[in-house]
Design a protein around this motif. Structure first.
Motif, short mmCIF file in Angstrom:
data_model
loop_
_atom_site.label_atom_id
_atom_site.label_comp_id
_atom_site.label_asym_id
_atom_site.label_seq_id
_atom_site.Cartn_x
_atom_site.Cartn_y
_atom_site.Cartn_z
N VAL A 125 0.85 -1.20 0.00
CA VAL A 125 0.00 0.00 0.00
C VAL A 125 0.88 1.24 0.00
O VAL A 125 1.82 1.36 0.80
CB VAL A 125 -0.91 0.00 1.25
CG1 VAL A 125 -1.75 1.27 1.28
CG2 VAL A 125 -1.79 -1.24 1.28
N PHE A 126 0.58 2.16 -0.91
CA PHE A 126 1.35 3.39 -1.06
C PHE A 126 0.44 4.59 -0.80
O PHE A 126 -0.76 4.52 -1.04
CB PHE A 126 1.88 3.52 -2.50
CG PHE A 126 2.76 2.38 -2.93
CD1 PHE A 126 4.13 2.46 -2.81
CD2 PHE A 126 2.20 1.21 -3.44
CE1 PHE A 126 4.95 1.41 -3.22
CE2 PHE A 126 3.00 0.15 -3.85
CZ PHE A 126 4.38 0.25 -3.74
N SER A 127 1.05 5.68 -0.37
CA SER A 127 0.31 6.93 -0.24
C SER A 127 0.80 7.88 -1.31
O SER A 127 2.01 7.97 -1.57
CB SER A 127 0.56 7.56 1.14
OG SER A 127 0.10 8.89 1.15
N THR A 128 -0.15 8.60 -1.94
CA THR A 128 0.26 9.65 -2.88
C THR A 128 -0.21 11.01 -2.38
O THR A 128 -0.46 11.93 -3.15
CB THR A 128 -0.30 9.38 -4.30
OG1 THR A 128 -1.74 9.37 -4.22
CG2 THR A 128 0.17 8.06 -4.85
N ASN A 129 -0.33 11.11 -1.07
CA ASN A 129 -0.73 12.37 -0.46
C ASN A 129 0.31 13.44 -0.79
O ASN A 129 1.48 13.13 -0.91
CB ASN A 129 -0.79 12.15 1.07
CG ASN A 129 -1.75 13.09 1.73
OD1 ASN A 129 -2.91 13.19 1.32
ND2 ASN A 129 -1.30 13.80 2.74
N PRO A 130 -0.11 14.71 -0.94
CA PRO A 130 0.87 15.76 -1.23
C PRO A 130 2.05 15.73 -0.25
O PRO A 130 1.86 15.63 0.96
CB PRO A 130 0.06 17.04 -1.07
CG PRO A 130 -1.34 16.63 -1.42
CD PRO A 130 -1.48 15.22 -0.90
#
Ligand SMILES: Cc1ncc(COP(=O)(O)O)c(C=O)c1O
Length: 366
Positions: free
Chosen positions: A175-180
């Protein structure tokens, strides 16, 4: 964790023109850019399936949900992560089994996983802390031996590598985050799940979209399982497509920056985060450990606000878990959390920026 205006300006023309074309087309949810991004990211990771979601937190929740955990099931993880890692486990109704980390890597101590497995353990959830890959070979072999699932929290580790493979293709799912501010980021909250398992992929597609199997072209549309609305916006995916092309460049610059830090900051009084020989970190931050941390941090942070403390307190000491009986042996987690300072290491830092910040660190540590 960097200047997001600078980040935008680096690809301004492309981003604005893409946003305009998406808005002109008017398909703002699950548009073709979302599918394109899923295709591009799965190729990037060398994995069979990729599902975009609305955040890294939701990605963890859906991944756990897809394994049908019940009340007494246990998930082994660490407590030095960002709080969403633990929240995801609590939200599916499972029990969190926090185990200690290794002080040098700041990652789960793979040597104590086995003795913490009980008949209720279902999942091992390692977190690649600050972009630094965990000892996946050992974790995977333990999981195989005890028939456990592995969900990697790679929210800080997009583009990192283990045994020459990208994080994202190694276990049941990642699981990856692409949050700013993340290593690969969009223009709002976002997340990605990757897997090589077709059934899991199909389940995740439904879980993120109200339990549906297809987008509503013509009603009625059936909902097969109870699900969420956890989709990624088309504009967000469009920006991610642009930035994904540069991800390897970002990672190389972050690795270059980390080497400069190591060279200048080499001192008995400063400990670095160790990267395993078989791994390549994505260096979300350059994490150092020092004595007298709070004093040094206050001064450094006033010089450069991108110098951060994360993540404190450790999850098990956070207010939301105050009712959980604290019988965990998390001595290293607790000790390192009082020593850590995260220095910025992003792709827009020049060698001179790093030298300046390092000089300040050295002046304060002495
Ligand atoms: C280790 C870790 N896991 C999970 C998350 C949650 O990701 P998001 O902010 O996209 O929900 C974060 C966010 O920073 C994180 O650092």
């Amino acid at each position: 964790m960097y200047d997001l205006t600078k980040h935008f300006l680096a690809d301004k023309k492309q981003i604005l023109s893409k946003i305009e074309s998406v808005l002109n087309r008017g398909i703002l949810e699950m548009g073709e850019e979302v599918e394109q991004f899923e295709e591009n990211f799965k190729k990037y990771c060398g994995v069979k399936y990729c599902v975009t979601v609305s955040s890294g937190s939701m990605g963890l929740l859906l991944a756990l949900k897809s394994f049908n955990l019940s009340k007494n099931d246990e998930v082994i993880t660490v407590s030095n992560s960002d709080i969403p890692t633990s929240h995801a486990i609590s939200l599916v109704g499972a029990k969190i089994k926090w185990i200690d980390i290794k002080a040098n890597t700041l990652n789960i101590d793979e040597d104590i996983i086995e003795k913490n497995i009980t008949k209720n353990t279902k999942v091992i959830l390692p977190v690649h802390m600050f972009g630094n890959p965990c000892k996946m070979s050992k974790i995977k072999s333990i999981a195989k031996k005890f028939k456990l699932k592995v969900i990697e929290d790679a929210c800080l580790a997009t583009g990192a590598e283990y045994e020459n493979k990208k994080i994202g293709c190694l276990s049941d799912c990642s699981v990856f985050s692409t949050n700013p501010g993340k290593i690969l980021d969009g223009i709002g909250p976002g997340g990605i799940i990757t897997t090589n398992n077709k059934d899991l992929y199909n389940k995740l597609l439904q879980l993120r979209d109200y339990g549906r199997r297809e987008r509503p072209k013509k009603w009625p549309v059936k909902s097969y399982i109870v699900g969420y609305n956890s989709k990624m916006s088309t504009i967000n995916a469009a920006v991610l497509n642009i930035r994904l092309k540069k991800l390897n460049e970002y990672i190389d610059l972050r690795n270059r920056n980390a080497e400069i830090y190591k060279e200048i900051l080499f001192s008995k009084k400063i400990k670095f985060q160790h990267t395993l020989q078989e791994a390549k970190s994505a260096w979300r931050n350059f994490t150092i450990r020092v004595k007298n941390r709070d004093k040094i941090f206050d001064k450094l942070n006033s010089i450069n606000p991108l110098v951060k403390l994360s993540y404190i307190p450790p999850n098990h000491m956070d207010k939301c878990y105050k009712n959980i009986k604290n019988n965990y042996d998390l001595r290293i987690t607790e000790k390192t959390s009082s020593e850590i300072i995260n220095l910025p290491c992003h792709q827009y830092m020049t060698p001179n920026n790093i030298k300046d910040l390092s000089r300040n660190v050295l002046r304060l540590v002495k």
